[in-house]
Design a protein around this motif. Structure first.
Motif, PDB file in Angstrom:
ATOM      1  N   SER A  56      -4.807   1.509   6.040  1.00  0.00           N
ATOM      2  CA  SER A  56      -5.375   0.411   5.243  1.00  0.00           C
ATOM      3  C   SER A  56      -4.819  -0.942   5.663  1.00  0.00           C
ATOM      4  O   SER A  56      -5.547  -1.945   5.684  1.00  0.00           O
ATOM      5  CB  SER A  56      -5.112   0.658   3.757  1.00  0.00           C
ATOM      6  N   ASP A  77       0.816  -1.211   0.000  1.00  0.00           N
ATOM      7  CA  ASP A  77       0.000   0.000   0.000  1.00  0.00           C
ATOM      8  C   ASP A  77       0.851   1.263   0.000  1.00  0.00           C
ATOM      9  O   ASP A  77       0.492   2.273  -0.618  1.00  0.00           O
ATOM     10  CB  ASP A  77      -0.932   0.004   1.214  1.00  0.00           C
ATOM     11  N   SER A 116      -1.907   6.830   5.327  1.00  0.00           N
ATOM     12  CA  SER A 116      -3.007   6.097   4.692  1.00  0.00           C
ATOM     13  C   SER A 116      -2.660   4.617   4.516  1.00  0.00           C
ATOM     14  O   SER A 116      -3.517   3.740   4.680  1.00  0.00           O
ATOM     15  CB  SER A 116      -3.333   6.723   3.340  1.00  0.00           C
TER      16      SER A 116
END
Length: 570
Positions: A540, A486, A536
């Motif tokens: 996630s 990610d 972020s």
């Protein structure tokens, strides 16, 4: 005149041991006088018609030491949850985060069932002092080292001592307190355990904020040394007590009674599986031999362990033959997945709060306190509901559903979640898991003969401790695998990347590597353009762990459907 049943201790929750004992005392209708005419042994628990006593002053000192030992053992099972990312960042070991989380739990899992038999052979006092020294020096290593691997070894050593504290404190209590009063004193010990579990995050946060994370381990060293010294001076059991150990035999003859092979097989299998879980998908792909070989070896060791304990071991570390009972097996698997659920939440929700929400260690620890109260209330409520109705099957399904619902609420955490939601989000799942653990114990002991109750209790401890260890390892593997992917995706899709980074992709890679190694880098050293992308990615990847939490809650609930409703009248 009624005679109370032997205490069934549940050391992984706040008070189920007391509840379970109370239930059995109230629900038994048959006389146990005949069973008191002989001594029944499993590990080191004995039921005797007459029990030794000590002077009130000496008793208070000994019990104080036992309660402190239980408190420290419980404290260390949760103390690194709040400090996890901080320690990993400080030691430049974020990729090996699972080893920080699981090394203590692994040692407890492997060694806790052994100490009953060991203390039967070598005596309660000497083994308690030995565990105090292990725990103390393990904490000392953690507090002074700058090496990640020394820290991990220190946590493992501490875990051996902590596992001994849990087992030996309960057994020594049985040596010292007459049967009629044992439930009351076990209640005091459960309070010590509950306080340790609940305060781990808070104490860790306080020490981290004022003195640094190392002090949270160093402060335990003198406490353990003092406790061990007092036990050495004051714990004297009368002649004839089983707590004095085997008399008149050499060390080598005593060692022949130990199940070394079973213990080695259990430890080896967990090590292989934990290594595969923590490294697979990050250091090497899941299809590689580096992943497949440890999985095959670990699985093979588990199978060998099962058949060895079933067919060969004379004093098995885990009495696996009782797993052929449907309710025992279903309850054990229920405990296994519940433990995965509990400890994955315990380690990764604080990580989410620290990194994504940028909360302090104290604020993160404070948010764990309501859940600690909830798990205690859940266990007490479930126990007294069984006491009142004599039924548990439908209630167990409800508690499982509550655990799953609570797990879904954890998944719904967002950076914009209110403080009130964060304080309450863990309450439903913890209330449910506390209730499930208590009901599982009652279901298991109601499905076997009275003389097998200690055996199935031992099985439940084994599944619970191994479930917590593997659960954190699997959750860590999920987290690490998604975090790298990610992070690369988020940074590569940024709209505004400074020219010096566009022209030199290696500089972007350096940012990613630093963010993987240290969470403190995100707030203090990371370039502004990449910060939100990295946060972020942490958000996630932790939510993928929360998906695992939901799945374990669902599987645990499914296992409860196969638990049979047995009469509690006997």
């Amino acid at each position: 005149m009624s005679t109370k049943s032997p205490l069934l201790v549940d050391s992984s929750a706040a008070s189920p041991g007391l509840v379970a004992t109370d239930l059995i005392d109230d629900l038994e209708t048959t006389s146990v006088e005949e069973s008191l005419n002989s001594v029944r042994h499993y590990g080191s628990i004995a039921i005797q018609k007459s029990e030794p006593s000590v002077s009130p002053t000496r008793l208070k000192i000994i019990l104080g030491c036992l309660f402190v030992n239980v408190f420290l053992s419980a404290l260390d099972s949760t103390i690194v949850a709040t400090l996890l990312s901080i320690i990993a960042s400080d030691l430049n070991a974020l990729p090996y985060l699972s080893w920080i989380a699981t090394s203590y739990l692994l040692a407890c899992s492997a060694f806790q069932p052994l100490f009953g038999k060991i203390s039967d052979i070598f005596g309660r006092k000497s083994i308690t002092v030995f565990c105090a020294l292990l725990f103390a020096f393990g904490c000392l290593f953690c507090g002074i080292t700058n090496s990640f691997w020394v820290f991990a070894i220190g946590r493992f050593i501490t875990g051996i001592g902590g596992g001994g504290f849990n087992t030996l404190s309960t057994i020594t209590l049985s040596d010292l307190i007459e049967t009629r009063q044992r439930g009351l004193y076990q209640g005091y010990m459960n309070i010590a355990f509950g306080m340790g579990t609940a305060s781990g995050g808070v104490i860790a946060g306080i020490f981290q904020n004022f003195f640094g994370w190392r002090s949270a381990f160093l402060i335990q060293f003198p406490i353990c040394i003092l406790s061990g010294a007092l036990v050495l001076l004051f714990l004297e059991l009368p002649d004839g007590s089983p707590g004095r150990g085997v008399q008149g035999s050499s060390i080598w003859k005593k060692l022949k009674h130990m199940d070394f092979i079973g213990s080695i097989l259990l430890v080896a299998s967990l090590l292989f599986l934990m290594y595969a879980a923590s490294s697979g998908g990050r250091d090497f792909p899941y299809s590689s031999k580096q992943f497949i070989i440890p999985v095959v070896l670990g699985t093979t060791q588990i199978i060998i362990f099962y058949f060895y304990e079933l067919k060969v071991a004379s004093q098995p570390v885990i009495p696996v033959q009782l797993l052929h009972n449907r309710t025992v097996l279903s309850s054990s698997l229920n405990c296994w997945f519940i433990s995965m659920n509990v400890f994955s939440i315990l380690y990764f929700v604080p990580l989410y709060w620290l990194v994504v929400k940028d909360l302090s260690s104290i604020d993160s620890g404070n948010r764990l306190l309501p859940s600690a109260v909830a798990i205690s209330l859940g266990s007490v409520y479930a126990g007294y509901r069984i006491k009142k109705t004599g039924k548990y099957k439908n209630a167990l399904l409800f508690y499982g559903a509550l655990t799953t619902l609570g797990s879904i609420l954890v998944y719904l955490l967002t950076p914009s979640s209110s403080a009130l939601f964060e304080y309450l989000v863990l309450v439903p799942s913890r209330f449910g898991t506390g209730a499930v653990i208590t009901v599982d114990l009652i279901a298991m002991i109601s499905s076997v003969l009275p003389e097998e109750q200690a055996l199935v209790t031992s099985i439940q401890y084994g599944f619970r401790s191994t479930g917590s260890t593997l659960g954190v390892a699997i959750a860590s593997a999920i987290f690490q695998g998604f975090l790298l992917k990610d992070m690369k995706f988020n940074i590569s899709h940024l709209e505004h990347i400074p020219d010096k980074y566009k022209s030199d992709p290696d500089k972007l890679q350096i940012i990613i590597e630093k963010a993987l190694q240290s969470t403190s880098y995100i707030r203090s050293g990371c370039p502004e353009f990449a910060r939100e992308a990295i946060i972020s990615a942490y958000s996630s990847s932790t939510h993928m762990v929360f998906v695992f939490v939901v799945v374990t809650g669902l599987i645990a609930t499914l296992c409860s459907y196969f638990i049979e409703e047995n009469s509690l009248e006997r």
